[in-house]
Design a protein around this motif. Structure first.
Motif, PDB file in Angstrom:
ATOM      1  N   THR A  30       2.427   1.187  15.195  1.00  0.00           N
ATOM      2  CA  THR A  30       2.805   0.366  14.525  1.00  0.00           C
ATOM      3  C   THR A  30       3.326   0.595  13.175  1.00  0.00           C
ATOM      4  O   THR A  30       3.450   0.410  12.655  1.00  0.00           O
ATOM      5  N   VAL A  31       1.979   1.543  12.434  1.00  0.00           N
ATOM      6  CA  VAL A  31       1.989   2.048  11.242  1.00  0.00           C
ATOM      7  C   VAL A  31       2.613   2.585  10.495  1.00  0.00           C
ATOM      8  O   VAL A  31       2.631   3.052  11.236  1.00  0.00           O
ATOM      9  N   PRO A  32       3.746   2.861   9.753  1.00  0.00           N
ATOM     10  CA  PRO A  32       4.796   3.446   8.989  1.00  0.00           C
ATOM     11  C   PRO A  32       3.950   4.837   8.644  1.00  0.00           C
ATOM     12  O   PRO A  32       2.448   4.371   8.294  1.00  0.00           O
ATOM     13  N   MET A  33       4.104   5.769   7.946  1.00  0.00           N
ATOM     14  CA  MET A  33       3.480   6.853   8.101  1.00  0.00           C
ATOM     15  C   MET A  33       2.958   6.747   6.909  1.00  0.00           C
ATOM     16  O   MET A  33       1.860   7.293   5.712  1.00  0.00           O
ATOM     17  N   ALA A  34       3.695   5.588   5.607  1.00  0.00           N
ATOM     18  CA  ALA A  34       2.756   5.273   4.027  1.00  0.00           C
ATOM     19  C   ALA A  34       1.577   5.330   4.781  1.00  0.00           C
ATOM     20  O   ALA A  34       0.780   5.084   3.825  1.00  0.00           O
ATOM     21  N   GLY A  35       1.845   4.342   5.191  1.00  0.00           N
ATOM     22  CA  GLY A  35       0.352   3.080   5.759  1.00  0.00           C
ATOM     23  C   GLY A  35      -0.060   4.078   6.425  1.00  0.00           C
ATOM     24  O   GLY A  35      -1.637   3.809   5.631  1.00  0.00           O
ATOM     25  N   VAL A  38      -1.667   5.202   3.603  1.00  0.00           N
ATOM     26  CA  VAL A  38      -2.840   4.503   2.732  1.00  0.00           C
ATOM     27  C   VAL A  38      -3.890   4.406   3.763  1.00  0.00           C
ATOM     28  O   VAL A  38      -5.353   4.466   2.648  1.00  0.00           O
ATOM     29  N   LEU A  39      -3.684   4.276   4.684  1.00  0.00           N
ATOM     30  CA  LEU A  39      -5.493   4.366   5.750  1.00  0.00           C
ATOM     31  C   LEU A  39      -6.116   5.681   5.699  1.00  0.00           C
ATOM     32  O   LEU A  39      -7.454   5.412   5.813  1.00  0.00           O
ATOM     33  N   LEU A  44     -11.365   7.774   3.940  1.00  0.00           N
ATOM     34  CA  LEU A  44     -11.932   9.019   3.227  1.00  0.00           C
ATOM     35  C   LEU A  44     -13.173   8.166   2.040  1.00  0.00           C
ATOM     36  O   LEU A  44     -14.329   8.577   1.768  1.00  0.00           O
ATOM     37  N   LEU A  45     -12.351   7.452   1.002  1.00  0.00           N
ATOM     38  CA  LEU A  45     -13.378   6.290   0.785  1.00  0.00           C
ATOM     39  C   LEU A  45     -14.644   5.585   1.334  1.00  0.00           C
ATOM     40  O   LEU A  45     -15.589   5.779   1.363  1.00  0.00           O
TER      41      LEU A  45
END
Length: 64
Positions: A30-35, A38-39, A44-45
């Motif tokens: 349900t998370v958009p591609m841009a999200g 970011v995730l 990685l962080l």
């Protein structure tokens, strides 16, 4: 808000399921591609440890 905070905490901690719509019963579809990008960066962080990544992005590290 609960889903966003849960997704960010799960990504930084590399623990998998978050809260709300990204909880243990649901998934990240349900998370958009841009999200998702970011995730992925937050994962990685979390994997490399936040302090190490911040040092790599600081200008003083590369001026030596």
């Amino acid at each position: 808000f609960e889903s966003a905070v849960g997704a960010v905490a799960a990504s930084l901690g590399n623990i998998g399921p978050g809260l709300g719509s990204v909880g243990p019963v649901l998934n990240y579809s349900t998370v958009p591609m841009a999200g998702k990008w970011v995730l992925a960066f937050l994962m990685l962080l979390g994997r490399l440890e936040l302090f190490t990544v911040l040092i790599l992005f600081s200008a003083s590290f590369w001026k030596k």
